[in-house]
Design a protein around this motif. Structure first.
Motif, PDB file in Angstrom:
ATOM      1  N   LEU A 111       0.683  -0.860  -0.537  1.00 56.07           N
ATOM      2  CA  LEU A 111      -0.229  -0.049  -0.239  1.00 56.07           C
ATOM      3  C   LEU A 111       0.811   0.875   0.095  1.00 56.07           C
ATOM      4  N   PRO A 112       0.491   2.503  -0.453  1.00 53.82           N
ATOM      5  CA  PRO A 112       1.061   3.607  -0.551  1.00 53.82           C
ATOM      6  C   PRO A 112       1.154   4.442   1.186  1.00 53.82           C
ATOM      7  N   ALA A 113       2.085   5.092   1.035  1.00 54.01           N
ATOM      8  CA  ALA A 113       2.439   5.028   3.275  1.00 54.01           C
ATOM      9  C   ALA A 113       1.236   5.719   3.690  1.00 54.01           C
ATOM     10  N   GLU A 114       1.079   6.804   2.898  1.00 54.02           N
ATOM     11  CA  GLU A 114      -0.532   7.514   3.520  1.00 54.02           C
ATOM     12  C   GLU A 114      -1.654   6.473   3.157  1.00 54.02           C
ATOM     13  N   ALA A 115      -1.239   5.483   3.026  1.00 52.10           N
ATOM     14  CA  ALA A 115      -2.793   4.866   2.693  1.00 52.10           C
ATOM     15  C   ALA A 115      -2.476   3.644   4.111  1.00 52.10           C
ATOM     16  N   LEU A 116      -1.245   3.280   3.864  1.00 56.91           N
ATOM     17  CA  LEU A 116      -0.858   2.164   4.656  1.00 56.91           C
ATOM     18  C   LEU A 116      -0.981   2.805   6.214  1.00 56.91           C
ATOM     19  N   ALA A 117      -0.743   3.896   6.456  1.00 57.22           N
ATOM     20  CA  ALA A 117      -0.353   4.631   8.410  1.00 57.22           C
ATOM     21  C   ALA A 117      -2.578   4.587   8.570  1.00 57.22           C
ATOM     22  N   ARG A 118      -3.602   5.295   7.290  1.00 61.53           N
ATOM     23  CA  ARG A 118      -4.539   5.180   7.537  1.00 61.53           C
ATOM     24  C   ARG A 118      -4.741   3.607   7.818  1.00 61.53           C
ATOM     25  N   GLN A 151     -13.374   7.952  13.566  1.00 57.77           N
ATOM     26  CA  GLN A 151     -12.624   7.146  11.944  1.00 57.77           C
ATOM     27  C   GLN A 151     -13.391   7.651  11.007  1.00 57.77           C
ATOM     28  N   VAL A 152     -14.137   8.750  10.884  1.00 63.62           N
ATOM     29  CA  VAL A 152     -15.214   9.443   9.733  1.00 63.62           C
ATOM     30  C   VAL A 152     -14.303   9.549   8.571  1.00 63.62           C
ATOM     31  N   PRO A 153     -13.556  10.841   9.044  1.00 61.71           N
ATOM     32  CA  PRO A 153     -12.002  10.711   8.132  1.00 61.71           C
ATOM     33  C   PRO A 153     -11.890   9.706   7.623  1.00 61.71           C
ATOM     34  N   ASP A 154     -10.787   8.714   8.277  1.00 59.46           N
ATOM     35  CA  ASP A 154      -9.992   8.038   6.830  1.00 59.46           C
ATOM     36  C   ASP A 154     -11.128   7.316   6.634  1.00 59.46           C
ATOM     37  N   LEU A 155     -12.492   7.137   6.853  1.00 57.93           N
ATOM     38  CA  LEU A 155     -13.681   6.004   6.152  1.00 57.93           C
ATOM     39  C   LEU A 155     -13.746   6.915   4.749  1.00 57.93           C
ATOM     40  N   MET A 156     -14.311   8.078   5.116  1.00 60.20           N
ATOM     41  CA  MET A 156     -14.156   8.480   3.774  1.00 60.20           C
ATOM     42  C   MET A 156     -13.791   8.538   2.719  1.00 60.20           C
TER      43      MET A 156
END
Length: 297
Positions: A111-118, A151-156
């Motif tokens: 996964l891309p770094a930002e997505a992995l952290a998310r 969790q909503v920001p990461d969910l979206m």
């Protein structure tokens, strides 16, 4: 009570059904190219040939699976007001093991770094909630509300990445096919989207096909209004290929038949009994149908 199979009227009705089915197949065989999106696959029928291409990648499902974790916890715990019941404790313990195993697997997925952290944030927060609730043997409304809203920001963002994966994958597949078509074939191209029962407005594939095939695109307000001129249809709860393509042929055949009989292309899109039912019910209950979005005063 239904007619007996041997009843002459029942036999006659079956003959009508057989004739209609045969005509529908003939219409389908003469249609231009048609695409069906069924789960992760796009299927093109053109000139008597069948082709397959991807509609989504594994990345779509990875994001979607992680997104479901906090949602599942909220659904499971929202009705818990007192001490946890045995079934809920069992489910939470099972989910704890599954969350832990999934979190361990994240670093191997590329996964891309930002997505992995998310993904780690969402699973770590979910695991922390499970541990806290199991330790206390209860959950408060405030605790659950704080958890899910965080969790909503990461969910979206996961939802956005899932949608991008599907749109990019479909676009690459469809454009590759369109490059192999004549201008006439591209102008005839239709699509059907296999959607679950009670599918929500705004289906990703339906929106994409509406734009790329030149139908009216209504975005978040799209209600999948199946007018005769539309080149994109949604097939509810139809996930087998023959039924999805059959829907397109039915749509075209009914429009032609309706125009010839009633002088109105959309009439057979409504139940043949619909107008009579409205009149009978209006008389019986002394009321009248309300346009969508209105309420009876």
């Amino acid at each position: 009570m239904a007619l007996e199979p041997a009843d002459p009227l029942s036999v006659l009705n079956q003959a009508f059904r057989d004739a209609y089915a045969a005509r529908r197949e003939a219409v389908l065989s003469r249609m231009g190219p048609v695409i069906a999106q069924i789960d992760d696959v796009l299927i093109l029928r053109k000139g008597g040939q069948r082709f397959e291409a991807p509609a989504r990648t594994r990345r779509y499902h990875e994001y979607k699976a992680v997104t479901h974790v906090p949602l599942a916890l909220h659904v499971l715990l929202a009705s818990q007001q007192d001490a946890l019941d045995d079934e809920t404790r069992t489910r939470l313990n099972t989910m704890r093991g599954l969350i832990t195993a999934s979190a361990t697997s994240l670093d191997t997925r590329g996964l891309p770094a930002e997505a992995l952290a998310r993904q780690h944030r969402m699973l770590d927060a979910s695991l922390a909630l499970v541990d806290s609730v199991l330790a206390a043997n209860r959950v408060t409304r405030a605790q659950l509300s704080t958890f899910i809203h965080a969790q909503v920001p990461d969910l979206m963002k996961n939802a956005e990445d899932s949608a991008r994966d599907q749109i990019d994958t479909m676009h690459a597949s469809v454009e590759a096919w369109k490059r192999q078509m004549t201008a006439e074939e591209r102008g005839q191209l239709r699509a059907v989207v296999a959607a679950s029962h009670m599918s929500r407005p705004g289906n990703v594939a339906a929106q994409y096909f509406s734009i790329t095939l030149g139908d009216t695109w209504e975005g978040r307000f799209h209600e999948e209004d199946q007018q005769p001129g539309k080149r994109v249809l949604s097939s509810e709860a139809t996930f087998d290929e023959p039924a999805a393509f059959s829907l397109l042929a039915t749509h075209v055949l009914d429009a032609r038949t309706s125009r010839g009989i009633f002088g109105e292309e959309t009439r057979m899109a409504r139940d043949l009994l619909a107008d009579a039912a409205e009149r009978i019910l209006a008389d019986m209950f002394h009321t009248s149908p309300q346009p969508p979005g209105t309420s009876t005063p």
